[in-house]
Design a protein around this motif. Structure first.
Motif, PDB file in Angstrom:
ATOM      1  N   UNK A  54      49.802  56.269 -23.204  1.00 16.55           N
ATOM      2  CA  UNK A  54      48.452  56.279 -22.651  1.00 16.55           C
ATOM      3  C   UNK A  54      48.425  55.590 -21.288  1.00 16.55           C
ATOM      4  N   UNK A  55      49.101  54.449 -21.177  1.00 11.99           N
ATOM      5  CA  UNK A  55      49.149  53.736 -19.897  1.00 11.99           C
ATOM      6  C   UNK A  55      49.764  54.615 -18.805  1.00 11.99           C
ATOM      7  N   UNK A  56      50.831  55.304 -19.130  1.00 14.31           N
ATOM      8  CA  UNK A  56      51.491  56.164 -18.142  1.00 14.31           C
ATOM      9  C   UNK A  56      50.563  57.291 -17.701  1.00 14.31           C
ATOM     10  N   UNK A  57      49.886  57.914 -18.656  1.00 14.26           N
ATOM     11  CA  UNK A  57      48.946  58.987 -18.329  1.00 14.26           C
ATOM     12  C   UNK A  57      47.856  58.467 -17.381  1.00 14.26           C
ATOM     13  N   UNK A  58      47.317  57.309 -17.695  1.00 10.59           N
ATOM     14  CA  UNK A  58      46.249  56.731 -16.876  1.00 10.59           C
ATOM     15  C   UNK A  58      46.750  56.327 -15.497  1.00 10.59           C
ATOM     16  N   UNK A  59      47.986  55.854 -15.397  1.00  7.58           N
ATOM     17  CA  UNK A  59      48.569  55.522 -14.101  1.00  7.58           C
ATOM     18  C   UNK A  59      48.739  56.771 -13.250  1.00  7.58           C
ATOM     19  N   UNK A  60      49.190  57.857 -13.886  1.00  7.99           N
ATOM     20  CA  UNK A  60      49.382  59.113 -13.159  1.00  7.99           C
ATOM     21  C   UNK A  60      48.078  59.605 -12.537  1.00  7.99           C
ATOM     22  N   UNK A  61      46.975  59.408 -13.250  1.00  3.44           N
ATOM     23  CA  UNK A  61      45.668  59.856 -12.765  1.00  3.44           C
ATOM     24  C   UNK A  61      44.898  58.755 -12.033  1.00  3.44           C
ATOM     25  N   UNK A  62      45.532  57.600 -11.857  1.00  2.00           N
ATOM     26  CA  UNK A  62      44.956  56.476 -11.127  1.00  2.00           C
ATOM     27  C   UNK A  62      43.636  55.994 -11.740  1.00  2.00           C
ATOM     28  N   UNK A  63      43.619  55.923 -13.071  1.00  3.10           N
ATOM     29  CA  UNK A  63      42.439  55.405 -13.788  1.00  3.10           C
ATOM     30  C   UNK A  63      42.827  54.230 -14.690  1.00  3.10           C
ATOM     31  N   UNK A  64      43.971  53.607 -14.407  1.00  4.42           N
ATOM     32  CA  UNK A  64      44.454  52.514 -15.263  1.00  4.42           C
ATOM     33  C   UNK A  64      43.510  51.309 -15.267  1.00  4.42           C
TER      34      UNK A  64
END
Length: 86
Positions: A54-64
Motif C-alpha cells: 500500500x505504501x509503495x502504491x501511494x508513493x507512486x501516485x504521490x499521495x503518501x
C-alpha cells in the motif's frame, strides 16, 4: 479534514487493496481526505507485506501524505457480536 478508517487485519480478504487503489482517485477529487489503516500487517502468498504494498502504491501516485498506519488495535473490553465471543 475527512477520515476514511479501516480497522482490521491488513490482508487482501479484507478489501484493503481495493481501498488502496481508490486512494489516488479520491485524493485527486477530495484532497482533504485522509486514510487511516489500523490493524496487524499480514504477508501475501509471496511473502510481501500488505502495508509495504500500500505504501509503495501511494508513493507512486504521490499521495503518501494522505495515509497513516497504526498497527494493531487495542481490543480489550471489546464486545463481540458473536455469542461465542470469538
Amino acid at each position: 479534514r475527512t477520515t476514511v478508517l479501516h480497522v482490521g487485519r491488513l490482508e487482501s480478504v479484507k478489501g484493503i487493496f481495493t481501498l488502496a487503489q481508490a486512494i489516488p482517485e479520491v485524493a485527486a477529487k477530495a484532497p482533504q481526505v485522509h486514510f487511516v489503516f489500523v490493524g496487524e500487517d499480514r504477508q501475501d502468498d509471496q511473502g510481501r507485506s500488505s502495508k509495504q504494498i500500500i505504501e509503495k502504491l501511494c508513493q507512486e501516485y504521490k499521495v503518501e501524505d494522505q495515509i497513516t498506519f497504526h498497527g494493531t488495535a487495542d481490543t480489550r473490553g471489546r464486545r463481540s457480536a458473536n455469542p461465542s465471543g470469538a
